[in-house]
Write an enzyme that holds these catalytic residues in place. Structure first.
Site, mmCIF file in Angstrom:
data_model
loop_
_atom_site.group_PDB
_atom_site.id
_atom_site.type_symbol
_atom_site.label_atom_id
_atom_site.label_comp_id
_atom_site.label_asym_id
_atom_site.label_seq_id
_atom_site.Cartn_x
_atom_site.Cartn_y
_atom_site.Cartn_z
ATOM 1 N N HIS A 54 0.794 -1.330 0.048
ATOM 2 C CA HIS A 54 0.044 -0.026 0.010
ATOM 3 C C HIS A 54 0.756 1.190 -0.056
ATOM 4 O O HIS A 54 1.896 1.224 0.585
ATOM 5 C CB HIS A 54 -0.876 0.047 1.234
ATOM 6 N N ASP A 58 3.407 -4.553 7.994
ATOM 7 C CA ASP A 58 1.875 -3.812 7.776
ATOM 8 C C ASP A 58 1.018 -4.682 8.003
ATOM 9 O O ASP A 58 0.687 -5.716 7.263
ATOM 10 C CB ASP A 58 2.123 -3.273 6.598
ATOM 11 N N GLN A 97 -4.441 -5.472 7.003
ATOM 12 C CA GLN A 97 -5.378 -6.332 6.349
ATOM 13 C C GLN A 97 -5.247 -7.658 6.827
ATOM 14 O O GLN A 97 -6.169 -8.597 6.689
ATOM 15 C CB GLN A 97 -4.711 -6.552 4.837
ATOM 16 N N LYS A 126 -10.149 -1.214 10.342
ATOM 17 C CA LYS A 126 -10.341 -2.503 9.421
ATOM 18 C C LYS A 126 -10.527 -3.737 10.590
ATOM 19 O O LYS A 126 -10.607 -4.752 10.134
ATOM 20 C CB LYS A 126 -9.131 -2.530 8.945
ATOM 21 N N CYS A 136 -4.584 2.289 -3.672
ATOM 22 C CA CYS A 136 -3.322 2.785 -3.137
ATOM 23 C C CYS A 136 -2.397 1.918 -3.109
ATOM 24 O O CYS A 136 -1.371 1.733 -2.439
ATOM 25 C CB CYS A 136 -3.667 3.242 -1.678
HETATM 26 N N1 PMP Z 1 -1.813 -1.029 4.493
HETATM 27 C C1 PMP Z 1 -2.645 -1.655 3.897
HETATM 28 C C2 PMP Z 1 -2.050 -3.143 3.567
HETATM 29 C C3 PMP Z 1 -3.919 -1.412 3.744
HETATM 30 O O1 PMP Z 1 -4.693 -2.008 3.229
HETATM 31 C C4 PMP Z 1 -4.187 0.083 4.322
HETATM 32 C C5 PMP Z 1 -5.748 0.484 4.190
HETATM 33 N N2 PMP Z 1 -6.113 0.286 3.111
HETATM 34 C C6 PMP Z 1 -3.228 0.833 4.916
HETATM 35 C C7 PMP Z 1 -1.963 0.292 4.885
HETATM 36 C C8 PMP Z 1 -3.466 2.100 5.558
HETATM 37 O O2 PMP Z 1 -4.425 2.027 6.515
HETATM 38 P P1 PMP Z 1 -4.872 3.638 7.252
HETATM 39 O O3 PMP Z 1 -5.438 4.070 6.113
HETATM 40 O O4 PMP Z 1 -5.794 3.025 8.299
HETATM 41 O O5 PMP Z 1 -3.797 4.150 7.839
#
Ligand code: PMP
Length: 414
Positions: A128, A206, A209, A232, A371
């Protein structure tokens, strides 16, 4: 309603008032399949938020009065709840942030300030943007080199041979996602951590997910930093967690200044508070943090393993039905993947078209680059549509989703 899974899905759905909504002109019942972006929130968490605002709202850590003490206790109880939830050694290793993104920015900004020009950071092509851009900013600031592990040719999995070849004596940080938010690929966390550690690098995982779909165990992963977001995992928005190994956090300078992150302030210089407060500048979302406790309780009560099994059954059903539709192309087929389906339909329907048409039929999916632009480039697409499942989705919803795809199929004469 037919549904797989080993819990009472109707009772569970009744805990989520938003699922009673209708959407679009035709007033179709909502089918929410955008869970990868954010999951919905059960009543118990909403009630905890309301409770925080109606009973105990007072700023934390500053007051001797009852409300302030209660608010502080609630926040710190969540910290200990997160500690046991992920099996961290100490509650002082749990830092509250605004989300995964801020947690990664904290490490990239603070830890990388300890590095030297020419040192290397390795991410992956499936990250991401939140796990790419903070490292880019740090790389520019400190003269570091940023590289990315590619996918193994023709697969949705990381090329670990390429990773092994990249590791070297200048590798200082390896940052990667436990689960791809596009492909659903579940990466072999421990293996990657071990490879990075053998090269002397620290590792950030990270877990945005992963956290609502598998049990995270700090010791089993052996990662140095882990980042995830409450929203999430059926919790409130605007709250995240950074787990960090104590000895590393101790060595790292503060990320932001102000509020309770100090021990003593003079005009000329300041000293820092103990962990975890050194990294928590300013008033946190203490109401949300307190309510996050209820979300973790809900997740554990429902059972992460049971939720994952339920989602997996929905995934298998959806993919088998989608495979029967000509023109549907699914991106991400790694064995054991999470319940995330990224797809396109024939040459004429863009991801945006698919998302708009599904929305008219009451079905919420996400479209675009998610993203993950470097991954889109690697896949050779501008964007994809993505359906993703959570605890409250049902087999009937999967059938409605696939019926809707059939209608789109007819519209575009694919
Ligand atoms: N890493 C991953 C793998 C994600 O899917 C996401 C959110 N789509 C994020 C980071 C960012 O998370 P947040 O917007 O809650 O900071």
């Amino acid at each position: 309603m037919t549904t797989p899974g080993s819990y009472d899905i109707e009772a569970l759905r009744a805990e989520f008032p938003i699922l009673q909504r209708t959407v679009g002109e035709a007033g179709a019942p909502l089918v929410y399949l955008d869970n990868t972006a954010t999951s919905q929130t059960p009543d118990c968490v909403v009630r905890a938020i309301v409770d925080g605002y109606t009973r105990t709202k007072a700023n934390v850590h500053r007051g001797v009065h009852t409300l302030s003490q209660e608010a502080t206790d609630a926040q710190e109880a969540t910290r200990r709840r997160v500690q046991t939830f992920i099996g961290a050694e100490s509650h002082e290793e749990i830092i509250f942030t605004r989300g995964t993104t801020e947690a990664i920015n904290l490490v990239a900004s603070s830890y990388c300030s300890l590095l030297s020009p020419g040192d290397e950071i390795i991410v992956t092509v499936m990250e991401h943007h939140s796990d790419i851009v903070p490292w880019q900013l740090a790389a520019e600031r400190h003269g570091l080199r940023l590289r990315a592990i590619p996918l193994r040719e023709g697969t949705s999995e990381l090329d670990l041979d390429a990773f092994a070849a990249m590791l070297g004596e200048r590798t200082r940080v390896v940052a990667f996602t436990a689960v791809s938010n596009v492909l659903g690929t579940v990466n072999p966390v421990r293996r990657i951590v071990d490879m990075a550690h053998a090269a002397g690098a620290v590792v950030l995982v990270d877990a945005a997910q992963a956290v609502a779909h598998e049990r995270i165990d700090v010791r089993a992963w052996d990662a140095d930093f882990i980042a995830f977001s409450s929203h999430k995992m059926y919790g409130p928005t605007g709250i995240g967690v950074l787990y960090g190994r104590r000895d590393l956090l101790d060595r790292m300078p503060p990320y932001q200044g102000g509020g309770e992150m100090i021990s003593h302030v003079d005009i000329a210089r300041s000293t820092w508070a103990e962990l975890p407060f050194k990294f928590e500048a300013g008033t946190p979302d203490f109401v949300g943090i307190a309510a996050f406790h209820a979300a973790i309780d809900w997740l554990e009560r429902t059972g992460i393993e049971r939720i994952a099994a339920h989602e997996h059954e929905l995934l298998v059903l959806a993919e088998s039905l989608m495979d029967e539709l000509p023109g549907v192309r699914i991106y991400g087929r790694a064995p054991g993947k999470c319940a995330i389906i990224s797809f396109l339909m024939g040459p004429d329907a863009s991801a945006y078209d698919i998302g708009m048409l599904l929305d008219q039929m009451g079905i919420a999916v996400r479209t675009g680059h998610h993203c993950a632009q470097p991954l889109m480039h690697a896949l050779g697409v501008a964007g994809v549509a993505r359906a993703s499942f959570a605890a409250y989705n049902t087999a009937d919803e999967v059938h409605r989703f696939v019926d809707a795809l059939r209608r789109i199929h007819r519209i575009f004469r694919l």
